[in-house]
Design a protein around this motif. Structure first.
Motif, PDB file in Angstrom:
ATOM      1  N   VAL A 185     179.428  43.628  26.237  1.00 17.54           N
ATOM      2  CA  VAL A 185     179.511  44.119  24.862  1.00 17.54           C
ATOM      3  C   VAL A 185     178.173  43.923  24.155  1.00 17.54           C
ATOM      4  O   VAL A 185     177.691  44.805  23.430  1.00 17.54           O
ATOM      5  N   GLU A 186     177.542  42.766  24.396  1.00 13.39           N
ATOM      6  CA  GLU A 186     176.240  42.502  23.769  1.00 13.39           C
ATOM      7  C   GLU A 186     175.187  43.481  24.281  1.00 13.39           C
ATOM      8  O   GLU A 186     174.376  44.004  23.521  1.00 13.39           O
ATOM      9  N   GLU A 187     175.228  43.756  25.586  1.00 10.66           N
ATOM     10  CA  GLU A 187     174.233  44.649  26.185  1.00 10.66           C
ATOM     11  C   GLU A 187     174.372  46.077  25.686  1.00 10.66           C
ATOM     12  O   GLU A 187     173.405  46.690  25.239  1.00 10.66           O
ATOM     13  N   TYR A 188     175.592  46.603  25.742  1.00 12.22           N
ATOM     14  CA  TYR A 188     175.788  48.015  25.401  1.00 12.22           C
ATOM     15  C   TYR A 188     176.023  48.232  23.918  1.00 12.22           C
ATOM     16  O   TYR A 188     175.668  49.272  23.376  1.00 12.22           O
ATOM     17  N   GLY A 189     176.628  47.266  23.287  1.00  9.96           N
ATOM     18  CA  GLY A 189     176.892  47.423  21.865  1.00  9.96           C
ATOM     19  C   GLY A 189     175.642  47.419  21.031  1.00  9.96           C
ATOM     20  O   GLY A 189     175.535  48.113  20.021  1.00  9.96           O
ATOM     21  N   ASN A 190     174.634  46.656  21.466  1.00  8.64           N
ATOM     22  CA  ASN A 190     173.407  46.538  20.675  1.00  8.64           C
ATOM     23  C   ASN A 190     172.362  47.594  21.018  1.00  8.64           C
ATOM     24  O   ASN A 190     171.561  47.990  20.185  1.00  8.64           O
ATOM     25  N   ASN A 191     172.356  48.043  22.281  1.00  8.49           N
ATOM     26  CA  ASN A 191     171.269  48.946  22.680  1.00  8.49           C
ATOM     27  C   ASN A 191     171.749  49.914  23.742  1.00  8.49           C
ATOM     28  O   ASN A 191     171.160  50.031  24.804  1.00  8.49           O
ATOM     29  N   ALA A 192     172.856  50.615  23.448  1.00  7.29           N
ATOM     30  CA  ALA A 192     173.482  51.474  24.454  1.00  7.29           C
ATOM     31  C   ALA A 192     172.577  52.611  24.884  1.00  7.29           C
ATOM     32  O   ALA A 192     172.606  53.055  26.028  1.00  7.29           O
ATOM     33  N   SER A 193     171.762  53.114  24.003  1.00  4.77           N
ATOM     34  CA  SER A 193     170.973  54.308  24.321  1.00  4.77           C
ATOM     35  C   SER A 193     169.913  54.064  25.378  1.00  4.77           C
ATOM     36  O   SER A 193     169.386  55.003  25.974  1.00  4.77           O
ATOM     37  N   ASN A 194     169.602  52.791  25.662  1.00  7.48           N
ATOM     38  CA  ASN A 194     168.567  52.501  26.641  1.00  7.48           C
ATOM     39  C   ASN A 194     169.110  52.322  28.050  1.00  7.48           C
ATOM     40  O   ASN A 194     168.355  52.045  28.974  1.00  7.48           O
TER      41      ASN A 194
END
Length: 558
Positions: free
Chosen positions: A547-556
């Motif tokens: 959640v931390e990985e994709y929630g904060n910077n999903a576009s990368n």
């Protein structure tokens, strides 16, 4: 605070409900996780027999939605077989003289064959895109009802078509609701059924295509000796039969609980689940099933999974969309336009009208047998990936063999051998790619994007079908390229490319919950390791990291 005493799931009032603005009583926190975990465990413990007992109503309503697709299989089979059909050729074709490949003396040009055969696909491309918007906004039931009514009206155009131009327009109009029905049916089945039954009923959509083809093949065989206009008008008119009983059945069906959760109608979702599940089943609980749906929906929201078409191409959804689209397009690229609806090929290798339509009817019956063998002899014991890849390899071999035999096609026995090989290809197709090409896209995309992922996958198939189908008419038409059996080399090559892609890119989703599939994709597990990777779906620490990985910077993360 209120509690559902039957399920032990706590409903807590909140000022910021994640389920939707119109329902403040939601399930959240630790109680939700515990109930969702138990609901998932209960579902995964169901084998096929237990799942049938627990979800009899869900099976019934899934059958109803999928049966709508019979009409598309019926009509598309009509047109492809009309190119060798005496009464149709006499009405719409040009006189080119009597030859072994044109026994009635009339023939459509390759351009008109391409236009007619692909017009429905063009309409379906538009219908699929529209379906993704409409179902997300209004739900499956009203959209399917509207599509059935629209299709009934469109049949008037093809029935009374005075020219080929009007017939093409009518087929485009028919294609619009076909696109809606063909994408809504597998999505609905995947959302109302447990994991043990999911692939059977999503692939039943494919069986409905075959049933439609079998019905049309039988009708064409029975009317093939007629040379008046009713020889082809009666088959068109039969399409008005289906909506008479399908419309009231769809009207009575429950809405998908996944859709209701996505739009915040939690109480309606629980009522829908109670209609779908057996009230006497002791191994399932609607409240816990609802908790699992809400938990998965919440996780996808936290992983920045949106609900628009653009979201299908963002983050790890891009990989899921790629797989869904190529799996569906693979049905076309493995040679379907050449070897499946093969009446025209039979006529081009010198078989008579009676033999042509007898073989066509037999091939469709063989396809149905292949479906049942797949259901009872393959899917319970082998993974989706294994069956799909093996099927591509078998079909590639058959297509190459058909091309090789064309060297001796002047011999009648060789022409019959090629015809028999197309039946073997049909059987192999329905053992593998024909079934799973429908089932895999329905479980590959995230739950929030399922309808749109299926629509994109179906459009990938439609666009590929239009291009391939157009080329196919030129490959086979004696007034164009006239390649006959050498066409097997062309589609054998594309089938081989699909085999290579599937080996490296197609993951195994057999016996995986939607929650587990979400985590596998979020962790970027390679396709060949999906089956062996152990997933702790309710590990709070691992989930929090994702959640931390994709929630904060999903576009990368693509």
């Amino acid at each position: 605070m209120e509690k559902n005493t039957s399920s032990g799931v706590e409903h807590v009032e909140t000022s910021t409900p994640v389920a939707g603005p119109h329902d403040e009583a939601i399930i959240e926190g630790k109680t939700l996780e515990q109930a969702a975990e138990q609901g998932t465990i209960d579902e995964m413990d169901l084998d096929v027999r237990a799942a049938i007992k627990a979800y009899p109503a869900a099976i019934l309503w899934s059958l109803v939605f999928s049966t709508c697709v019979i009409m598309e299989g019926y009509d598309t089979n009509l047109l492809s077989n009309f190119f060798a059909y005496p009464s149709f050729l006499i009405r719409y074709g040009n006189f080119v003289g009597v030859t072994p490949s044109t026994p009635v003396g009339y023939q459509l040009t390759a351009a008109w064959q391409a236009g007619l055969s692909q017009s429905g696909g063009v309409g379906s491309i538009i219908g699929c895109i529209v379906s993704g918007y409409l179902v997300s906004k209004f739900g499956s039931k009203p959209v399917v009802l509207g599509a059935l009514i629209a299709l009934s009206l469109a049949v008037f155009v093809v029935f009374f078509a005075p020219t080929l131009t009007v017939l093409v327009v009518g087929e485009i109009l028919c294609g619009l609701p076909w696109g809606v029905l063909a994408t809504t049916a597998p999505a609905y089945a995947s959302e109302v059924l447990p994991t043990a039954l999911r692939t059977y009923m999503t692939s039943y959509t494919n069986m409905c295509f075959i049933l439609g083809q079998l019905i049309s093949a039988g009708i064409l065989k029975g009317l093939s000796t007629r040379t008046d206009e009713w020889g082809y008008k009666i088959p068109f008119a039969i399409q008005w039969v289906w909506p008479v009983f399908l419309i009231p059945l769809v009207y009575m069906a429950p809405e998908s609980p996944w859709y209701l959760v996505r739009v915040g109608r939690i109480e309606e979702a629980e009522k829908s689940l109670r209609r779908l599940q057996s009230s006497t089943a002791t191994n399932i609980d609607p409240g816990k099933t609802l908790a699992a749906i809400i938990y998965t929906n919440n996780l996808e929201q936290q992983l920045s999974v949106g609900t628009s078409y653009w979201d299908c191409f963002k983050g790890f959804e891009l990989r899921r969309t790629e797989i869904s689209c190529l799996v569906f397009a693979g049905q076309i690229l493995c040679g379907m336009s050449f070897a499946y609806n093969s009446s025209y090929f039979f006529s081009q290798v010198g078989l008579g009208t009676s033999a042509t339509y007898s073989l066509s009817l037999g091939g469709t019956g063989l396809a149905l047998v292949g479906c049942f063998i797949n259901w009872f002899g393959l899917m319970p014991y082998f993974g989706r990936r294994t069956i799909y890849v093996a099927g591509l390899g078998g079909m590639c071999f058959v297509l190459i063999l058909i091309g090789i035999l064309n060297v001796w096609t002047a011999k009648p026995s060789v022409g019959m051998a090629q015809a028999v090989l197309t039946l073997l290809w049909t059987f192999t197709f329905q053992l593998s790619v024909g079934q799973l090409g429908w089932a895999l896209p329905a479980e590959m995309g995230s739950t929030r994007l399922r309808q749109k992922t299926i629509c994109l996958a179906r459009d990938a198939s439609n666009i590929t079908g239009v291009v391939v189908g157009t080329l196919q008419q030129y490959f086979m038409n004696p007034q164009a390229w006239n390649l006959k059996g050498y066409t097997g080399f062309v589609w054998g090559g594309t089938c081989f490319l699909m085999f290579v892609w599937a080996y490296f890119r197609l993951p195994e989703t057999w016996n995986r919950s939607y929650h587990e599939i979400d985590i596998l994709f979020a962790k970027k597990v390679p396709a060949r390791k999906f089956a062996s990777t152990v997933v702790d779906a309710f590990n709070e620490h691992a989930t929090a990291k994702l959640v931390e990985e994709y929630g904060n910077n999903a576009s990368n993360h693509v």
